[in-house]
Every structure is written in structure tokens, then in C-alpha cells.
Design an enzyme around this catalytic site. Sequence first.
Site, short mmCIF file in Angstrom:
data_model
loop_
_atom_site.label_atom_id
_atom_site.label_comp_id
_atom_site.label_asym_id
_atom_site.label_seq_id
_atom_site.Cartn_x
_atom_site.Cartn_y
_atom_site.Cartn_z
N ARG A 55 -1.00 -15.73 5.12
CA ARG A 55 -1.37 -14.46 5.00
C ARG A 55 -3.22 -14.95 6.54
O ARG A 55 -3.96 -13.80 6.44
CB ARG A 55 -2.29 -13.96 3.87
CG ARG A 55 -2.94 -12.76 3.94
CD ARG A 55 -3.25 -11.37 2.66
NE ARG A 55 -3.87 -10.93 2.72
CZ ARG A 55 -5.38 -10.01 2.40
NH1 ARG A 55 -6.06 -10.78 1.58
NH2 ARG A 55 -6.02 -9.62 2.72
N ILE A 81 -6.88 -5.64 6.65
CA ILE A 81 -5.63 -5.85 6.42
C ILE A 81 -5.31 -6.13 5.23
O ILE A 81 -5.88 -5.59 4.65
CB ILE A 81 -6.07 -7.49 7.09
CG1 ILE A 81 -3.88 -8.54 6.26
CG2 ILE A 81 -6.63 -9.01 6.16
CD1 ILE A 81 -4.17 -9.66 6.83
N SER A 82 -4.44 -4.78 4.42
CA SER A 82 -3.84 -4.40 3.24
C SER A 82 -4.34 -5.48 1.94
O SER A 82 -3.42 -6.53 2.65
CB SER A 82 -2.94 -3.63 3.11
OG SER A 82 -2.71 -2.48 4.02
N GLN A 83 -5.20 -4.91 1.24
CA GLN A 83 -4.76 -5.69 -0.06
C GLN A 83 -3.39 -6.38 -0.68
O GLN A 83 -2.30 -5.97 0.28
CB GLN A 83 -4.78 -4.94 -1.10
CG GLN A 83 -5.39 -5.15 -3.04
CD GLN A 83 -5.88 -3.89 -3.88
OE1 GLN A 83 -6.05 -2.66 -3.46
NE2 GLN A 83 -6.12 -4.10 -4.44
#
Length: 229
Positions: A55, A81-83
Site C-alpha cells: 500500500r 486512497i480508501s481505508q
Amino acid sequence: MAGAVLVTGSTAQQGAADRQRMVEEIDEMLASGGGTRGVARLAPHVRAAMTEVPRHEFVPPEYRSAAYSNSPLPIGHGQTISQPLIVGLMTELLQLAKTDKVLEVGTGSGYQTAILSVLAGEVYTIEIVPELGKMARANLERLGYRNVSTKIGDGYQGWAEHAPFNAIIVTAAPDHVPLPLIAQLRSDGRMVIPLGGFYQELTLLEKHADGTTTTTIIAPVRFVPLIRE
């Protein structure tokens, strides 16, 4: 090979440990309820994909120290950027197989795309912000995700020339399910999409053999709005 990443030395080991801890935290949150419906933990192949994909390679350098925290992070141009919890949950809901063809609406920096690349056969992803689309393509090519096709354009319209798709994932929130996406979803396919305005609900849409659909509300969420041309 999909998901191929060349890393060496102590940095690689530390990153792997961070990812393992991140996935364990996701499962703990899901097991405790976490506001979700019907998902108590990640399937082994989803866990493996999230443990594999780095990530930190998909966030700006100034946020890399927080790459494995369970939080969204800015990626520029008003997008995030998503959790990781949401990435894992949405991926789990798709129930992907290695032969599946997947459409992603909202490439962002390419992190969710990379997860899909490891789990599916073909990934088609659309980003409306040109700068993000170019960045994501560079990230994915640099890290060796070869079964991904990228496009800069209006994801609301889908990608008709490659339809039908076994699964569709939308990573920005419209106020209704786009009809072109329903049309491009294969019978017995699954779509995961956040719906709403200020208050949003992560929704699973399942398309049946007769063309009808069933929707299930999974959890309250907060995504950036779906941008249209």
C-alpha cells in the site's frame, strides 16, 4: 505475472510485517461487528492479496509512514486512497474468482486495482481525473500488475466494449446506481457501490439470470462523490 513485486532486504520484511498487522486489524474489526453486515472476516485469498500488495507504493511520499494505518489518506486532486478496512470489505463482497473480469470505477492511485489484479483474471479500471489516471497507470506498470487495462474517462458510463463483467466495484459515491453499469454486469454478477449524498450506504447489488437485481445495504460509509463529465 499479476501481483509481481520485486523487493529486497529489511525494508521488504518490515513492509510485510506492517501489512500482516493491517490485515489482522481488519479481521478484528470485522469480527467485532464493525458496522458491517454479513462479513465476519476476510477470506484467505483476500487476506493473502492484501498482505502481498504494498500500500505504501500507492500513497504520496509524505504519507508513507501512515500507509498501513487503518485510515484513508490524501492522494491529491481532492481524492483519497480508501481505508484498508473498506478495501478489504468491498473486495470480499465481490467474491472474485481467478477467471473473473472486473470493472473498477475510480482508479485513484491504483491500490484497490492492484488488489483486484491479484485476485481476478482481467481488471478494467476508469479514472476521470487525468493526473490520477496517469499516476495509477505508472504505479501499476512499475510494480508489475500486467492484467490491468486503464482508461481516463467518465466511469458512470462504464466500459461497454469489454462488458459483460463478472464484478463491478465503484470507489466514489453517486446518488443512484448508474444504469450503464447494471447493463454491463453479467447475470449472476455482483456490484459493490457506495450510494448517497452526505450520508452514504455501501450497497451490494446482485444481478439475477432474468435481469432483475437485488440490493443489500452493508454499512454506512463516507466516500468522495462520483465525478461526471
